[in-house]
Design an enzyme around this catalytic site. Structure first.
Site, PDB file in Angstrom:
ATOM      1  N   CYS A  22       0.809  -1.222   0.000  1.00 30.66           N
ATOM      2  CA  CYS A  22       0.000   0.000   0.000  1.00 30.66           C
ATOM      3  C   CYS A  22       0.842   1.271   0.000  1.00 30.66           C
ATOM      4  CB  CYS A  22      -0.959   0.012   1.185  1.00 30.66           C
ATOM      5  SG  CYS A  22      -2.264  -1.223   1.025  1.00 30.66           S
ATOM      6  N   HIS A  67     -12.181  10.662  -8.694  1.00 31.49           N
ATOM      7  CA  HIS A  67     -11.129  10.715  -9.707  1.00 31.49           C
ATOM      8  C   HIS A  67     -10.019  11.699  -9.330  1.00 31.49           C
ATOM      9  CE1 HIS A  67     -14.068   8.412 -11.960  1.00 31.49           C
ATOM     10  NE2 HIS A  67     -13.066   8.034 -12.726  1.00 31.49           N
ATOM     11  N   GLU A 104     -13.150   0.869   1.569  1.00 36.62           N
ATOM     12  CA  GLU A 104     -12.018   0.986   0.655  1.00 36.62           C
ATOM     13  C   GLU A 104     -12.054  -0.149  -0.368  1.00 36.62           C
ATOM     14  OE1 GLU A 104      -7.956   2.675   1.831  1.00 36.62           O
ATOM     15  OE2 GLU A 104      -7.724   0.502   1.939  1.00 36.62           O
TER      16      GLU A 104
END
Length: 115
Positions: A22, A67, A104
């Protein structure tokens, strides 16, 4: 009574201090649930109109995160910190806000109920 509405946004981030994968740039299809609590108004029969709720959530959160590169707004962009950031954006305009849920992934979620 609690009213809950679902939203989605796509965003990229990395967790700079993460010991695993991550720490690399990657993206998620986030799911967000926003919950408000109250007593329905006698005249309207609603806690808040779903459209009015969406106007606030889209303006304050979705429009800013969708985005986007989350680290620009939330430097340590863990799901926990994203949930707190969302709460802080919404609470001034939604005093009846009682919970935000940030997914998530489909099976990883953070629930935040304010400090």
């Amino acid at each position: 009574m609690i009213l809950r509405k679902e939203y989605w946004f796509e965003a990229a981030h990395f967790i700079y201090n993460h010991p695993g994968k991550c720490r690399n740039l990657h993206g998620h299809s986030y799911k967000l649930f926003v919950s408000v609590e109250g007593t329905p108004d006698v005249a309207t029969g609603m806690i808040i109109d779903f459209d009015d709720l969406s106007k606030v959530v889209v303006e304050k959160v979705i429009g800013r995160l969708d985005h986007r590169f989350l680290n620009d707004l939330i430097p340590l962009s863990t799901a926990e910190n994203i949930a707190v950031w969302i709460w802080e954006q919404l609470k001034p305009d939604l005093p009846q806000l009682c919970q935000v849920e940030v997914f998530e992934t489909t099976d990883n979620c953070v629930i935040y109920r304010g400090a």
